[in-house]
Design a protein around this motif. Structure first.
Motif, PDB file in Angstrom:
ATOM      1  N   ASN A   1       0.806  -1.149   0.092  1.00 59.36           N
ATOM      2  CA  ASN A   1      -0.043   0.044  -0.094  1.00 59.36           C
ATOM      3  C   ASN A   1       0.848   1.239   0.079  1.00 59.36           C
ATOM      4  O   ASN A   1       0.347   2.329  -0.462  1.00 59.36           O
ATOM      5  N   LEU A   2       2.091   1.156   0.508  1.00 58.23           N
ATOM      6  CA  LEU A   2       2.808   2.457   0.723  1.00 58.23           C
ATOM      7  C   LEU A   2       4.055   2.551  -0.425  1.00 58.23           C
ATOM      8  O   LEU A   2       4.338   3.636  -0.926  1.00 58.23           O
TER       9      LEU A   2
ATOM     10  N   THR B   1       3.687   3.909  -4.083  1.00 62.94           N
ATOM     11  CA  THR B   1       3.108   5.253  -4.304  1.00 62.94           C
ATOM     12  C   THR B   1       4.354   6.105  -4.760  1.00 62.94           C
ATOM     13  O   THR B   1       5.374   6.069  -4.362  1.00 62.94           O
ATOM     14  N   PRO B   2       3.902   7.186  -5.618  1.00 63.76           N
ATOM     15  CA  PRO B   2       4.810   8.084  -6.241  1.00 63.76           C
ATOM     16  C   PRO B   2       5.723   9.040  -5.146  1.00 63.76           C
ATOM     17  O   PRO B   2       6.914   9.119  -5.276  1.00 63.76           O
ATOM     18  N   GLN B   3       5.006   9.123  -3.791  1.00 65.29           N
ATOM     19  CA  GLN B   3       5.652   9.819  -2.795  1.00 65.29           C
ATOM     20  C   GLN B   3       6.659   8.864  -2.416  1.00 65.29           C
ATOM     21  O   GLN B   3       7.829   9.211  -1.695  1.00 65.29           O
TER      22      GLN B   3
ATOM     23  N   PHE C   1       8.120   5.450  -3.625  1.00 63.41           N
ATOM     24  CA  PHE C   1       8.891   4.469  -4.513  1.00 63.41           C
ATOM     25  C   PHE C   1      10.182   5.129  -4.965  1.00 63.41           C
ATOM     26  O   PHE C   1      10.323   6.275  -5.147  1.00 63.41           O
TER      27      PHE C   1
ATOM     28  N   LYS D   1       9.180   8.596 -10.999  1.00 59.20           N
ATOM     29  CA  LYS D   1       7.726   8.532 -11.046  1.00 59.20           C
ATOM     30  C   LYS D   1       7.482   7.700 -12.270  1.00 59.20           C
ATOM     31  O   LYS D   1       5.965   7.073 -12.269  1.00 59.20           O
TER      32      LYS D   1
ATOM     33  N   TYR E   1       8.701   4.519 -12.614  1.00 58.21           N
ATOM     34  CA  TYR E   1       8.962   3.569 -12.049  1.00 58.21           C
ATOM     35  C   TYR E   1      10.101   2.533 -12.711  1.00 58.21           C
ATOM     36  O   TYR E   1      10.775   1.962 -12.003  1.00 58.21           O
TER      37      TYR E   1
END
Length: 376
Positions: free
Chosen positions: A131-132, A135-137, A139, A208, A210
């Motif tokens: 779940n965390l 995320t973009p913030q 990763f 962002k 990935y």
């Protein structure tokens, strides 16, 4: 006991790569002891000091360009000897799989240390991973970003080899770099650093998409040093037939004032620098990076162009050491995190323990992998 280098092997580049990877370890340890603490670093110690800032801001400039240059220098001889297919099969196992596995399996565990080391009630790891982390913030690729970027650079060279192989052929005669060549290279690096800083802070990370992670201000410099490595091999900078031996005295005369000027400038950089400040930062960054890089080349070519048991094993294990080091550094840093101990002795103790453990783990992993069947 070291022995001379009558063969054509460039021992000093093997030794330089190993030394830089050890420097990466002590650099990463230092990030946890810097004041003010870095919110994004994985384990921050209870004892911090601003005395680490000059070390961090200077070492951070040149360690990865050195790594990319060495990778570039050895790319073409391997590519042209093996051919494109065999070259990329090897890179699949040696670069792509460790990169993907590192990002999906190890980078989440490394990043989880931010929560685990700062909270008495961190979220369950599986919840964090699901779940965390993606995320973009949150990763990031951890230190595996180097492998991903290097793989893209290899794809670029492979494409050139397929479409314009004559561009990559070795020059007929050695061509040592001139002063004007280095001036042009420095200006290119300055432009590559300066342009992204017009839109983003110089230390910004971008993950962002990935599939790639990098600092926009450093991306062009990393690529240019990789290309410089290709250029150095094509023009036989350090081949036996070449008489090129860069002058240690001259590069030291540039490196010493460049280090002082860059450090003072970097420490005095305002939070919202003007365009002129950014241009000065880019230029000094590039001059300092090149002068330290060339000084290291000179030192290792002159004094460490030989093989010994220690250097040979360090060089052979250096890649595994790089892959594994955060899995050792962060648990050790966490173990001593709350010790009430003077910061410098504490840092030196952690460095000594981590260097020994990382070298042992890298050596063991390298020996183990050597026993596995090699892919055809």
């Amino acid at each position: 006991m070291p022995h001379a280098n009558p063969s054509r092997r460039l021992y000093f580049l093997d030794n330089l790569r190993a030394a830089v990877i050890l420097l990466v370890i002590v650099f990463h340890i230092a990030l946890g002891y810097m004041a003010p603490p870095l919110a994004w670093w994985y384990v921050v110690d209870s004892q911090t000091s601003a005395a680490f800032i000059p070390f961090i801001v200077t070492v951070d400039v040149f360690i990865m360009p050195v790594m990319f240059w060495i990778a570039g220098y050895f790319t073409l001889p391997v590519l042209q000897r093996k051919g494109i297919g065999s070259f990329f099969r090897d890179k699949l196992y040696r670069i792509a799989l460790p990169w993907v596995g590192g990002v999906l399996v190890l980078a989440p565990a490394i990043t989880y240390m931010i929560w685990f080391s700062r909270s008495d009630t961190p979220p369950p790891y599986l919840y964090f991973w699901q779940n965390l982390f993606f995320t973009p913030q949150v990763f990031n690729h951890a230190h595996f970003w180097f492998l991903g970027l290097l793989l893209y650079f290899y794809f670029f060279v492979g494409l050139l080899q397929a479409l314009r192989p004559n561009w990559l052929q070795k020059a007929a005669t050695p061509v040592p770099p001139s002063a004007s060549f280095f001036c042009c290279f420095t200006l290119l690096c300055s432009a590559a650093f300066f342009t992204p800083t017009l839109f983003l802070p110089a230390d910004t990370w971008f993950s962002k998409l990935y599939i790639v992670s990098f600092q926009p201000a450093r991306l062009g410099i990393c690529f240019l040093y990789f290309l410089l490595g290709l250029h150095g091999w094509r023009h036989s900078w350090f081949a036996p037939a070449s008489a090129y031996r860069p002058s240690l005295r001259n590069w030291l005369l540039l490196a010493v004032p460049a280090t002082l000027l860059f450090t003072l400038y970097r420490l005095g950089l305002p939070a919202a620098p003007t365009v002129l400040f950014k241009a000065g930062h880019a230029l000094l960054h590039s001059i300092f990076c090149l002068s330290l890089f060339m000084t290291l080349l000179c030192l290792f070519q002159r004094y460490l162009n030989s093989s010994s048991v220690i250097w040979r094993n360090l060089a052979a294990s250096s890649y595994a050491i790089y892959i594994l080091h955060q899995l050792i550094v962060l648990p050790v840093a966490y173990t001593v995190q709350k010790w009430n101990f003077p910061v410098l002795p504490k840092y030196l103790l952690v460095c000594a323990v981590c260097l020994l453990l990382c070298c042992a783990a890298g050596y063991a992993a390298t020996r183990l992998l050597a026993r596995l069947p090699k892919p055809n």
